[in-house]
Motif scaffolding. Structure first.
Motif, PDB file in Angstrom:
ATOM      1  N   ASP A  33      -0.585   4.760  -1.601  1.00  0.00           N
ATOM      2  CA  ASP A  33       0.276   5.377  -2.594  1.00  0.00           C
ATOM      3  C   ASP A  33      -0.487   6.291  -3.559  1.00  0.00           C
ATOM      4  OD1 ASP A  33       2.588   4.183  -1.644  1.00  0.00           O
ATOM      5  OD2 ASP A  33       2.261   2.361  -2.824  1.00  0.00           O
ATOM      6  N   GLU A  34      -1.805   6.346  -3.412  1.00  0.00           N
ATOM      7  CA  GLU A  34      -2.617   7.187  -4.276  1.00  0.00           C
ATOM      8  C   GLU A  34      -3.305   8.256  -3.436  1.00  0.00           C
ATOM      9  OE1 GLU A  34      -5.274   4.600  -6.354  1.00  0.00           O
ATOM     10  OE2 GLU A  34      -3.666   3.456  -7.303  1.00  0.00           O
ATOM     11  N   GLU A 175      -5.552   7.628 -10.985  1.00  0.00           N
ATOM     12  CA  GLU A 175      -4.464   6.807 -10.454  1.00  0.00           C
ATOM     13  C   GLU A 175      -4.898   5.352 -10.309  1.00  0.00           C
ATOM     14  OE1 GLU A 175      -1.647   9.119  -7.561  1.00  0.00           O
ATOM     15  OE2 GLU A 175      -3.711   9.478  -6.903  1.00  0.00           O
ATOM     16  N   ASP A 178      -3.185   1.352 -13.655  1.00  0.00           N
ATOM     17  CA  ASP A 178      -1.723   1.283 -13.746  1.00  0.00           C
ATOM     18  C   ASP A 178      -1.315   1.290 -15.222  1.00  0.00           C
ATOM     19  OD1 ASP A 178       0.895   1.123 -12.984  1.00  0.00           O
ATOM     20  OD2 ASP A 178       0.709  -0.762 -11.881  1.00  0.00           O
ATOM     21  N   GLU A 226       6.546   7.346 -17.014  1.00  0.00           N
ATOM     22  CA  GLU A 226       6.341   7.434 -15.568  1.00  0.00           C
ATOM     23  C   GLU A 226       7.312   6.484 -14.879  1.00  0.00           C
ATOM     24  OE1 GLU A 226       2.542   7.307 -12.496  1.00  0.00           O
ATOM     25  OE2 GLU A 226       2.604   5.878 -14.169  1.00  0.00           O
ATOM     26  N   GLU A 228       8.797   7.580 -11.472  1.00  0.00           N
ATOM     27  CA  GLU A 228       8.759   7.866 -10.049  1.00  0.00           C
ATOM     28  C   GLU A 228       7.383   8.389  -9.684  1.00  0.00           C
ATOM     29  OE1 GLU A 228      10.844  11.508  -8.785  1.00  0.00           O
ATOM     30  OE2 GLU A 228      11.486  11.719 -10.872  1.00  0.00           O
ATOM     31  N   ARG A 229       7.064   8.337  -8.417  1.00  0.00           N
ATOM     32  CA  ARG A 229       5.761   8.799  -7.972  1.00  0.00           C
ATOM     33  C   ARG A 229       5.592  10.276  -8.320  1.00  0.00           C
ATOM     34  NH1 ARG A 229       3.308   8.312  -1.806  1.00  0.00           N
ATOM     35  NH2 ARG A 229       1.231   9.153  -2.293  1.00  0.00           N
TER      36      ARG A 229
END
Length: 285
Positions: A33-34, A175, A178, A226, A228-229
């Motif tokens: 996801d990153e 990223e 979190d 933040e 959504e991606r």
């Protein structure tokens, strides 16, 4: 004579060490996801950082002369002065951040200022090397800090507090971190908030301008959490890793538009209106 360290130069070894550790962390613990790192992109970011230092050295004397004369003159003219103590330097850091908010916001909303700042947003990745992707043409940013000299802050304190602001912002380009505890996220600029700032999707555009403190965005209506991606980069990515093009492509675009404009209204609009500005209709310039 007030002698304060150049915190940006002193922090460069730490920048490089943390960048290397972040890169290793992706090797040891990849996350689909990153986006992580890409060789050419990272090389461009490092080249932009080195180029920024080079341009700063090239223009150091004339800019320091102008700033020193102006800020020094205003400081001497002001009937009151703020003591150069560590307590007041801490205050100066937060006052600097207040004016940084407006400087940063203007650099997103005025075409010619965006031409300088756009290099920092040109990466489609978001890692600590992105923090080093700095402009080579920061000639006018000092204007926004003139009130600090009028308020009585010593020019050396102003330079130091501005450096602290830049150093703080290094760690929020990642990223790997979190969201932090809610009180921290509410008051301070964090990686989560700054990921939004580097987003290219509509809901994230031109948001979260604060440097150290995110309260300015909450106060002036530019805060977005933040949710959504994030899609990093520009609404129209430049598609190059050439540092010269990254540094100057927006200036070239403005120049082409100014040359093609048929009126002074159009020419001024391309320079001073919002990025992407176009005349309302053909022949309306």
């Amino acid at each position: 004579m007030v002698d304060l360290p150049n915190v940006v130069l002193w922090s460069i070894p730490a920048f490089l060490l943390l960048l290397a550790l972040e890169a290793v962390s992706y090797r040891l613990r990849p996350d689909e996801d990153e986006r992580g790192f890409a060789g050419k992109d990272t090389a461009t970011s490092l080249a932009m950082g080195l180029g920024s230092l080079g341009w700063d050295l090239l223009w150091a004397f004339p800019i320091a002369l102008v700033n020193g004369l102006l800020f020094g003159w205003l400081y001497d003219l002001t009937p009151w002065t703020i003591p150069v103590t560590w307590q007041w330097i801490v205050v100066a850091v937060f006052v600097t951040d207040f004016f940084y908010y407006f400087s940063h916001r203007a650099h997103h909303r005025i075409g010619i200022l965006w031409a300088s700042h756009v290099a920092h947003h040109s990466s489609e990745y978001f890692n600590l090397s992105t923090a080093l992707r700095q402009t080579w043409t920061n000639f006018t940013g000092w204007i926004f800090y003139v009130p600090m000299a009028v308020l009585g802050f010593h020019p050396a304190v102003m330079a130091f507090s501005y450096g602290v602001n830049l150093v703080y912002q290094f760690w929020i380009h990642t990223e790997r971190i979190d969201k932090l505890p809610r009180p921290v996220e509410y008051v301070f600029n964090t990686p989560s908030h700054h990921r939004v700032h580097h987003g290219s999707q509509g809901s994230y555009l031109d948001r979260n301008y604060g440097g150290i403190i995110i309260l300015w965005d909450r106060l002036f209506g530019t805060f977005t959490p933040e949710t959504e991606r994030v899609v990093y980069g520009l609404t129209k990515n430049i598609g190059t890793f050439n540092p010269l093009r990254v540094a100057f492509q927006e200036y070239a675009s403005i120049a082409r538009n100014v040359v093609s404009a048929s009126s002074w209204r159009g020419r001024l609009g391309y320079v001073f209106a919002e990025p992407g500005w176009q005349p309302a209709a053909k022949g309306s310039e």
